[in-house]
Motif scaffolding. Structure first.
Motif, PDB file in Angstrom:
ATOM      1  N   ASN A 310       1.797 -40.321 -21.919  1.00  0.00           N
ATOM      2  CA  ASN A 310       3.242 -40.241 -21.707  1.00  0.00           C
ATOM      3  C   ASN A 310       3.882 -41.405 -22.448  1.00  0.00           C
ATOM      4  N   ARG A 311       4.001 -41.260 -23.777  1.00  0.00           N
ATOM      5  CA  ARG A 311       4.450 -42.369 -24.619  1.00  0.00           C
ATOM      6  C   ARG A 311       5.851 -42.854 -24.263  1.00  0.00           C
ATOM      7  N   SER A 312       6.661 -41.982 -23.670  1.00  0.00           N
ATOM      8  CA  SER A 312       8.027 -42.389 -23.360  1.00  0.00           C
ATOM      9  C   SER A 312       8.101 -43.389 -22.217  1.00  0.00           C
ATOM     10  N   PHE A 313       6.957 -43.661 -21.524  1.00  0.00           N
ATOM     11  CA  PHE A 313       6.966 -44.678 -20.472  1.00  0.00           C
ATOM     12  C   PHE A 313       5.896 -45.742 -20.705  1.00  0.00           C
ATOM     13  N   HIS A 314       5.356 -45.797 -21.916  1.00  0.00           N
ATOM     14  CA  HIS A 314       4.431 -46.871 -22.229  1.00  0.00           C
ATOM     15  C   HIS A 314       5.187 -48.197 -22.264  1.00  0.00           C
ATOM     16  N   GLY A 315       4.464 -49.278 -22.009  1.00  0.00           N
ATOM     17  CA  GLY A 315       5.088 -50.591 -21.940  1.00  0.00           C
ATOM     18  C   GLY A 315       5.149 -51.286 -23.285  1.00  0.00           C
ATOM     19  N   PRO A 316       5.966 -52.338 -23.375  1.00  0.00           N
ATOM     20  CA  PRO A 316       6.044 -53.128 -24.606  1.00  0.00           C
ATOM     21  C   PRO A 316       4.859 -54.075 -24.714  1.00  0.00           C
ATOM     22  N   SER A 317       4.796 -54.832 -25.794  1.00  0.00           N
ATOM     23  CA  SER A 317       3.734 -55.818 -25.968  1.00  0.00           C
ATOM     24  C   SER A 317       3.854 -56.892 -24.893  1.00  0.00           C
ATOM     25  N   PRO A 318       2.734 -57.552 -24.522  1.00  0.00           N
ATOM     26  CA  PRO A 318       2.742 -58.475 -23.381  1.00  0.00           C
ATOM     27  C   PRO A 318       3.745 -59.610 -23.489  1.00  0.00           C
ATOM     28  N   GLU A 319       4.047 -60.063 -24.686  1.00  0.00           N
ATOM     29  CA  GLU A 319       4.976 -61.193 -24.804  1.00  0.00           C
ATOM     30  C   GLU A 319       6.425 -60.798 -24.527  1.00  0.00           C
ATOM     31  N   THR A 320       6.702 -59.503 -24.445  1.00  0.00           N
ATOM     32  CA  THR A 320       8.060 -59.028 -24.177  1.00  0.00           C
ATOM     33  C   THR A 320       8.370 -59.120 -22.684  1.00  0.00           C
ATOM     34  N   PRO A 321       9.454 -59.775 -22.291  1.00  0.00           N
ATOM     35  CA  PRO A 321       9.838 -59.759 -20.871  1.00  0.00           C
ATOM     36  C   PRO A 321      10.062 -58.325 -20.401  1.00  0.00           C
ATOM     37  N   LEU A 322       9.686 -58.043 -19.167  1.00  0.00           N
ATOM     38  CA  LEU A 322       9.730 -56.675 -18.659  1.00  0.00           C
ATOM     39  C   LEU A 322      10.405 -56.658 -17.295  1.00  0.00           C
ATOM     40  N   ILE A 323      11.447 -55.844 -17.170  1.00  0.00           N
ATOM     41  CA  ILE A 323      12.163 -55.663 -15.912  1.00  0.00           C
ATOM     42  C   ILE A 323      11.790 -54.292 -15.363  1.00  0.00           C
ATOM     43  N   LEU A 324      11.245 -54.255 -14.165  1.00  0.00           N
ATOM     44  CA  LEU A 324      10.814 -53.029 -13.510  1.00  0.00           C
ATOM     45  C   LEU A 324      11.751 -52.729 -12.342  1.00  0.00           C
ATOM     46  N   ILE A 325      12.295 -51.520 -12.302  1.00  0.00           N
ATOM     47  CA  ILE A 325      13.267 -51.139 -11.274  1.00  0.00           C
ATOM     48  C   ILE A 325      12.852 -49.798 -10.679  1.00  0.00           C
ATOM     49  N   GLY A 326      12.827 -49.701  -9.350  1.00  0.00           N
ATOM     50  CA  GLY A 326      12.478 -48.420  -8.759  1.00  0.00           C
ATOM     51  C   GLY A 326      12.614 -48.398  -7.257  1.00  0.00           C
ATOM     52  N   ASN A 327      12.269 -47.248  -6.692  1.00  0.00           N
ATOM     53  CA  ASN A 327      12.294 -47.085  -5.246  1.00  0.00           C
ATOM     54  C   ASN A 327      11.153 -46.172  -4.810  1.00  0.00           C
ATOM     55  N   GLY A 328      10.808 -46.241  -3.541  1.00  0.00           N
ATOM     56  CA  GLY A 328       9.846 -45.327  -2.946  1.00  0.00           C
ATOM     57  C   GLY A 328       8.540 -45.238  -3.692  1.00  0.00           C
ATOM     58  N   THR A 329       8.079 -44.004  -3.892  1.00  0.00           N
ATOM     59  CA  THR A 329       6.798 -43.786  -4.564  1.00  0.00           C
ATOM     60  C   THR A 329       6.857 -44.145  -6.044  1.00  0.00           C
ATOM     61  N   GLY A 330       8.066 -44.435  -6.563  1.00  0.00           N
ATOM     62  CA  GLY A 330       8.177 -44.917  -7.934  1.00  0.00           C
ATOM     63  C   GLY A 330       7.465 -46.232  -8.153  1.00  0.00           C
ATOM     64  N   LEU A 331       7.088 -46.905  -7.055  1.00  0.00           N
ATOM     65  CA  LEU A 331       6.321 -48.143  -7.201  1.00  0.00           C
ATOM     66  C   LEU A 331       5.012 -47.893  -7.942  1.00  0.00           C
ATOM     67  N   ALA A 332       4.489 -46.661  -7.860  1.00  0.00           N
ATOM     68  CA  ALA A 332       3.240 -46.336  -8.556  1.00  0.00           C
ATOM     69  C   ALA A 332       3.381 -46.536 -10.057  1.00  0.00           C
ATOM     70  N   GLY A 333       4.434 -45.966 -10.647  1.00  0.00           N
ATOM     71  CA  GLY A 333       4.625 -46.074 -12.087  1.00  0.00           C
ATOM     72  C   GLY A 333       4.987 -47.462 -12.553  1.00  0.00           C
ATOM     73  N   LEU A 334       5.471 -48.318 -11.634  1.00  0.00           N
ATOM     74  CA  LEU A 334       5.798 -49.696 -11.972  1.00  0.00           C
ATOM     75  C   LEU A 334       4.592 -50.611 -11.794  1.00  0.00           C
ATOM     76  N   ARG A 335       3.833 -50.371 -10.734  1.00  0.00           N
ATOM     77  CA  ARG A 335       2.656 -51.204 -10.423  1.00  0.00           C
ATOM     78  C   ARG A 335       1.725 -51.334 -11.616  1.00  0.00           C
ATOM     79  N   VAL A 336       1.486 -50.233 -12.299  1.00  0.00           N
ATOM     80  CA  VAL A 336       0.506 -50.242 -13.383  1.00  0.00           C
ATOM     81  C   VAL A 336       0.942 -51.141 -14.531  1.00  0.00           C
ATOM     82  N   HIS A 337       2.260 -51.369 -14.673  1.00  0.00           N
ATOM     83  CA  HIS A 337       2.734 -52.204 -15.775  1.00  0.00           C
ATOM     84  C   HIS A 337       2.487 -53.685 -15.514  1.00  0.00           C
ATOM     85  N   TRP A 338       2.641 -54.134 -14.270  1.00  0.00           N
ATOM     86  CA  TRP A 338       2.300 -55.547 -14.060  1.00  0.00           C
ATOM     87  C   TRP A 338       0.789 -55.733 -13.998  1.00  0.00           C
TER      88      TRP A 338
END
Length: 455
Positions: A310-338
């Motif tokens: 799912n390339r449209s939700f792949h993360g940036p390179s590690p040196e890029t600051p990343l802001i994750l925003i979500g609610n409920g079960t959306g924590l799943a898709g955010l958790r994997v990025h940190w």
């Protein structure tokens, strides 16, 4: 007065460094021009080649584009796959035959990846009188404005003078009959037989190894952490990818299809994790997929599942600051990025998260606190909408911390949003537009710095 030799030396060094910078900038711009020219040339080369463009939000349209192109190629017709977001009217004018696979996201919206195409190319009709096209529109009838973007794109192409090769094919939630109709039209287009049934995606076997209730006592629906370990083959994936879980056949023998879930873990974890909310039907009975996963499937039992890019939700390179925003079960898709940045230097990760109550819905709180201690997360802000004295939704955090948000974005931050389509994603979109300005948010979208996985 005699010049200081060291001063001359440092002056020469400074001039040399400046010349290197100028050369590097020039080389970078030249490379960008060459890449753009190469894309345009690739699209326009070969009079008989078919351009297959995709507009994808979760990766399905891209996958169908590649299968379509391979089918044409196998039948002896050249085909080239390109993202629709990298195409403009000038390129379309040099294209003879175009096939488009276009997803609709949300309530009739275009995928984020075609934001620039929507604003700059589709804003007005173009002269595409030499273009013939076919369109496969993907949608879900349970949302308003079914196949809204596909229909809008079809209308724009016709207003621009392009000639449809056949009537628009609309697919409701992956309907196999509509896909077969698309295959039939491809066969008529190239005067050759296209396999009546494309090879189905290969699924792997996974065993359920953990099922943990995350919010006992919550005023909302039950949320469960599910962990699956691979049986034999170990698939690979990256943060942002999606899993398709095959459901067992119904009692009447019909196939209920697959369900899609954001993967909340990485291959190095040795398992695929998900956060699933138990849904209920109007009569109070459990939802078909969520009920089976959280109630019926026995721990240790094996299922069919595959993980799709799912390339449209792949993360940036590690040196890029990343802001994750979500609610409920959306924590799943955010958790994997940190988790993807754990144990390595990175540009910072800020999580804004909303749920119902702190006492019952602080999902994975121990893990979040550990991530903060380890600096895998550098900032955590949460709101709880049912708590007295709070009562806020996650978008309130954006307004409250707008100055900090702008500072993060100014130093190059990307923004990822995951969670519910209704309410949350629209509220977050509006709050971000207020904090950053609508034009800047559009620029972030077009640059791939604002990405969403909403459902």
């Amino acid at each position: 007065m005699t010049a200081d030799p060291m001063r001359w030396l440092w002056t020469a060094v400074a001039i040399g460094l400046w010349l290197l910078v100028v050369a590097a900038v020039a080389w970078s711009r030249a490379r960008a021009r060459r890449a753009a020219a190469a894309r345009a040339g690739a699209l326009s080369s070969g009079g008989n080649a078919v351009v297959v463009a995709f507009a994808s939000q979760t990766g399905l349209a891209e996958e169908l584009a590649w299968v379509t192109a391979r089918s044409l190629s196998d039948a002896g017709t050249g085909a080239r796959v390109v993202p629709l977001g990298e195409v403009d009217a000038a390129v379309l004018k040099t294209t003879n035959r175009l096939l488009v696979i276009a997803s609709t996201t949300g309530e009739g919206d275009a995928p984020d990846s075609v934001s620039r195409f929507l604003r700059q190319t589709m804003a007005a009709p173009a002269d595409l009188s030499g273009l013939s096209y076919g369109l496969l529109a993907l949608g879900d009838h349970t949302y308003n404005d079914f196949c809204g973007f596909g229909r809008a794109l079809d209308g724009w192409l016709q207003r621009s003078g392009a000639e449809p090769l056949f009537d628009r094919v609309e697919v409701d939630d992956g309907d196999a009959g509509a896909i077969r109709h698309w295959q039939h039209q491809l066969g008529l287009l190239i005067g050759s037989t296209v396999r009546p049934d494309w090879t189905p995606p290969v699924c792997d076997r996974w065993a359920l190894v953990e099922r943990r209730h995350l919010n006992p006592g919550s005023p909302g629906g039950e949320a469960w952490l599910l962990g699956f370990a691979p049986v034999g083959h170990q698939p690979t994936w990256v943060a942002g990818d999606i899993a398709e879980i095959g459901l067992p056949a119904r009692a009447d023998g019909t196939d209920p299809g697959s369900r899609e879930y954001s993967v909340a873990s990485l291959p190095r974890d040795g398992r695929a994790d998900f956060i699933v909310r138990l849904m209920t039907r109007p009569d109070g009975s459990p939802g078909l997929a969520s009920g089976w996963l959280t109630r019926e499937l026995a721990v240790g039992a094996a299922i069919d599942m595959r993980i799709r890019a799912n390339r449209s939700f792949h993360g940036p390179s590690p040196e890029t600051p990343l802001i994750l925003i979500g609610n409920g079960t959306g924590l799943a898709g955010l958790r994997v990025h940190w988790k993807a940045r754990a144990g390595r230097p990175h540009g910072g990760v800020w999580l804004m998260f909303g749920e119902r109550t702190r006492a019952h819905d602080a999902f994975l709180d121990d893990e979040l606190q550990a991530a903060l201690m380890a600096r895998d997360l550098t900032r955590l802000d949460r709101v709880f909408s049912r708590d007295p004295g709070d009562g806020r939704y996650v978008q309130a955090l954006i307004a409250e911390h707008a100055d900090d948000l702008r500072a993060w974005v100014d130093r190059g931050a990307a923004i990822h949003v995951c969670g519910s389509l209704e309410g949350m994603s629209k509220g977050v979109q509006s709050a971000l537009a207020d904090a950053l300005g609508g034009e800047r948010l559009a620029q972030l979208t077009e640059a791939g710095r604002y990405r969403r996985d909403v459902y």
